[in-house]
Design an enzyme around this catalytic site. Structure first.
Site, short mmCIF file in Angstrom:
data_model
loop_
_atom_site.label_atom_id
_atom_site.label_comp_id
_atom_site.label_asym_id
_atom_site.label_seq_id
_atom_site.Cartn_x
_atom_site.Cartn_y
_atom_site.Cartn_z
N LYS A 1 0.86 -1.18 0.00
CA LYS A 1 0.00 0.00 0.00
C LYS A 1 0.90 1.23 0.00
CE LYS A 1 -3.03 2.72 3.10
NZ LYS A 1 -3.89 2.73 4.31
N ASP B 1 -2.38 10.31 3.64
CA ASP B 1 -3.78 9.91 3.85
C ASP B 1 -4.47 10.95 4.73
OD1 ASP B 1 -6.21 8.71 4.19
OD2 ASP B 1 -5.47 7.08 5.48
N LYS C 1 -9.74 13.21 8.29
CA LYS C 1 -9.27 12.83 9.62
C LYS C 1 -9.18 14.06 10.51
CE LYS C 1 -6.26 8.96 8.23
NZ LYS C 1 -6.92 7.89 9.02
N ASP D 1 1.84 6.44 5.54
CA ASP D 1 0.82 5.51 5.03
C ASP D 1 1.27 4.82 3.73
OD1 ASP D 1 -1.56 4.28 5.66
OD2 ASP D 1 -2.79 5.71 4.54
N ASP E 1 -11.98 7.33 3.96
CA ASP E 1 -10.77 7.09 4.74
C ASP E 1 -10.39 5.60 4.79
OD1 ASP E 1 -8.57 7.73 6.26
OD2 ASP E 1 -9.69 8.04 8.13
N GLU F 1 -9.30 3.82 2.48
CA GLU F 1 -8.83 3.89 1.09
C GLU F 1 -7.79 2.85 0.74
OE1 GLU F 1 -7.49 5.49 3.51
OE2 GLU F 1 -5.39 5.13 3.09
N ARG G 1 -7.60 -0.30 1.32
CA ARG G 1 -8.17 -1.54 0.77
C ARG G 1 -8.61 -1.35 -0.67
NH1 ARG G 1 -12.44 -1.66 5.63
NH2 ARG G 1 -10.67 -0.56 6.56
#
Ligand code: BES
Ligand code: MN
Ligand code: ZN
Length: 490
Positions: A256, A261, A268, A279, A338, A340, A342
């Site tokens: 990933k 993020d 967030k 991230d 959020d 994201e 996956r």
């Protein structure tokens, strides 16, 4: 800093001599470089016990050759492993980095450990990993340490050098991962990550970079949806290290790579949002691990895939309630922008198994905050459709102290992500087990291949000191996967 192995050393006042002591036992093959009577005396009068990585710093009497002596605890003799020795090497450097010593001379001999010279090589590798620093953006380098040499005394310097050159490849991989994970998100974004990957071509790694047009053609609506709010173009980076038997299916490692993020429209809270530069740690691990494999010329076929996007809120950003179509053809209702990671992995995993038909597929992702709640900072979460693969990964993790804990998956969890209007939604209905729901989501994009998902959100970045990597980016996964590949495929 120069690292060398030598069977003899002439000590000077500018040296710090490092010796080892087993827990509640004697000095480890006591150094004959100096008279150690004063050390033995000091050991009697202090609380130093020789516990693993415990240190005792001593100033030497005026007539002695070395200016300082550092005693490092080795723990119980029967528990000394490669990992312990690497931690001892790391401890030597972290303790002495800012001392006045110009050279560190490590004179610790472990007669019963491994082959001749192995112990010295592992201590050197630990020191090398720990010596790394990220000070690119400091215009005033505070301390100009005078330390410039690290010498390991061994009767077999040539053997030590040989093993050390392999271990150095891993340290270099770890350093590259830590570098890209530490870079700020205005510097490191999908395109600049692709440039970093292209630099590995000189090592014999084949590098391809797919842009948004390419991914549109492939139908990667899930990955592209995440990046659509950003001014940075999303990229899919494909690395191939094919140095094993021709036509043998590769092992695939997928990362990933969310370079920042923000949460997107499901934004967030601002407190701690800066952490979300890391991230992309999963992709950083893929990059560093590929570098390690190529540098040490591993005889394997491995492909590394990195899904790179930036998750931003904007007028063009994806909305909560949007429905996207993934490369697999399955549709996804994006309930929370959020969740994201996956979405990025859904297309990256599908692409990887479809194109490479790997014999095993492992992905790494800073996927859920919930994994920290479950495991703290001690373990990464392991989710898998295959017991054998799980065991192999867990074993490799134990060897290098990058520990994995397997968590459950199952049909009941899977039902939690069914959607009213699409094939699935990207978050569960809020009944707990957030890390498992995320894993179930990923599994919907995995066919029959043995697959494992490592949720590294708990371990990718530490605010406390790690014995080998200190504070910050840990590169958790590089040493684990390197060992996993070595133990099972070379
Ligand atoms: N990148 C985060 C997960 C994360 C949290 C990584 C803390 C590192 C440290 C991920 O994209 C995320 O936001 N996950 C959400 C999922 C939720 C919306 C279902 C989370 O964990 O809150
Ligand atoms: Mn997120
Ligand atoms: Zn994320």
């Amino acid at each position: 800093m120069k690292i060398s192995f030598s069977s003899t050393v002439n000590l000077t006042q500018q040296d710090c001599l490092v010796i080892g002591m087993f827990e509640e036992a004697d000095l480890a093959s006591p150094s004959n470089l100096i008279n150690l009577d004063f050390v033995r005396h000091a050991l009697k009068t202090t609380a130093f016990k020789g516990k693993k990585a415990e240190t005792l710093s001593l100033v030497t009497p005026a007539d002695m050759k070395a200016g300082q002596v550092l005693v490092i605890g080795l723990g119980k003799a029967e528990k000394v492993t490669e990992q312990v020795l690497q931690e001892v090497g790391a401890k030597a450097i972290s303790t002495l980095e800012k001392s006045q010593a110009k050279r560190i001379v490590v004179d610790i001999h472990l007669d019963s450990f491994g082959k001749a010279g192995d112990g010295a090589a592992h201590m050197a590798a630990g020191a090398q990993i720990r010596h790394w620093k990220f000070d690119l953006y400091k215009t005033q380098k505070k301390d100009t340490p005078c330390l410039d040499e690290f010498t390991f005394v061994t009767q077999h310097p040539h053997d030590a050098e040989k093993l050390f050159s392999d271990l150095s490849a891993i340290s270099e991989g770890v350093a590259l991962t830590r570098h890209v994970v530490s870079e700020p998100p205005n510097v490191l974004y999908p395109e600049t990550m692709a440039q970093k990957a292209l630099e590995l071509e000189t090592l014999g790694i084949k590098v391809e970079v797919l842009g948004e047009k390419d991914m549109e053609k492939l139908g990667m609506g899930a990955l592209l949806g995440v990046g659509q709010g950003s001014i940075r173009e999303s990229k899919l980076i494909v690395l191939q290290w094919l140095n094993g038997p021709k036509d043998e299916a590769p092992v695939a490692i997928v990362g990933k790579g969310v370079t920042f993020d923000s949460g997107g429209i499901s934004i967030k809270p601002s407190n701690g949002m800066e952490d979300m530069k890391y991230d992309m740690a999963g992709s950083g691990v893929v990059l560093g691990m590929m570098k390690a494999l190529a540098t040490r010329q591993a005889k394997v076929n491995v492909v590394g895939i990195m899904g790179m996007v930036e998750n931003m809120p904007s007028g063009s950003a994806q909305r909560p309630a949007d429905v996207v179509t993934s490369m697999s053809g399955q549709t996804i209702e994006v309930v929370n922008t959020d969740a994201e990671g996956r979405l990025v992995l859904a297309d990256a995993l599908w692409y990887t198994q479809d194109r490479f038909k790997p014999k095993a597929m492992i992905n790494l992702a800073t996927l859920t905050g919930a994994i920290k709640v479950a495991l703290g900072e001690e373990y990464a979460g392991l989710f898998s459709n295959n017991d054998e693969l799980s065991e192999k990964l867990t074993k490799a993790g134990k060897t290098v102290q990058e520990q994995l804990w397997r968590l459950p998956m199952g049909e009941a969890y899977d039902r939690d992500i069914d959607s009213e209007i699409a094939d699935m939604k990207n978050v569960g209905s809020g009944r707990g087990a957030g890390s498992t729901t995320a894993a179930q989501f990923l599994q919907r994009f995995v066919n029959n291949v043995p697959w494992a998902h490592l949720d590294i959100a708990s371990v990718a970045w530490l605010k406390k000191d790690h014995p080998l990597t200190g504070k910050g980016a840990t590169a958790f996964g590089v040493r684990l996967l390197n060992t996993f590949i070595k133990q099972n495929y070379e």
